[in-house]
Design a protein around this motif. Structure first.
Motif: not given
Length: 145
Positions: A102-111, A113-126
């Motif tokens: 969740l922190a990675g998703l928030v950070a990718s949205a705030a900055t 930086r879409l390259e952070w979004f996919a790993p953060a989303a995958a980690l969240g789902i897993l």
């Protein structure tokens, strides 16, 4: 061999075999037991002393020294595998991963930086799926017993 970790609630101790060679064998009310060999544990003397203090004296069952007691510490790779298994199966680990995702998703949205979004989303789902799976497994086990 069952690789699950076992724990014995100190309030539910049926007896404590106190061996002259320093070893201990604690038995829970449910029949499960746990060997504590001081030389096989890191700071094993402290573990034995803490166990002796925690279990009431009337439950101490003195035993003679054992001739065949194996007092050697597990190999490093066995200890590392046990630690990793405990870490991976801990619900705390999976909830922590949910928070990190969740922190990675928030950070990718705030900055932006879409390259952070996919790993953060995958980690969240897993981690969410693993947490829900463990909860369902625990609930199913509780309904069976």
């Amino acid at each position: 061999m069952n690789a699950r970790a076992r724990a014995i609630d100190l309030d539910g101790v049926a007896g404590l075999f106190v061996y002259e060679d320093g070893g201990r064998f604690v038995i829970g009310d449910d029949g499960w037991g746990l060997h504590v060999l001081p030389s096989a544990w890191h700071k094993g003397d402290r573990a034995v002393a803490a166990l002796d203090d925690a279990v009431p004296a009337h439950k101490h069952l003195p035993q003679p020294a054992r001739d065949n007691a194996v007092h050697r510490r597990a190999r490093w790779h066995t200890r590392v595998l046990a630690a990793l298994t405990m870490l991976v199966t801990s619900p705390t680990t999976w909830w922590l991963l949910v928070c990190v995702a969740l922190a990675g998703l928030v950070a990718s949205a705030a900055t932006r930086r879409l390259e952070w979004f996919a790993p953060a989303a995958a980690l969240g789902i897993l981690s969410t799926q693993m947490t829900l799976y463990r909860r369902k497994k625990r609930r199913d086990a509780a309904t069976r017993s």
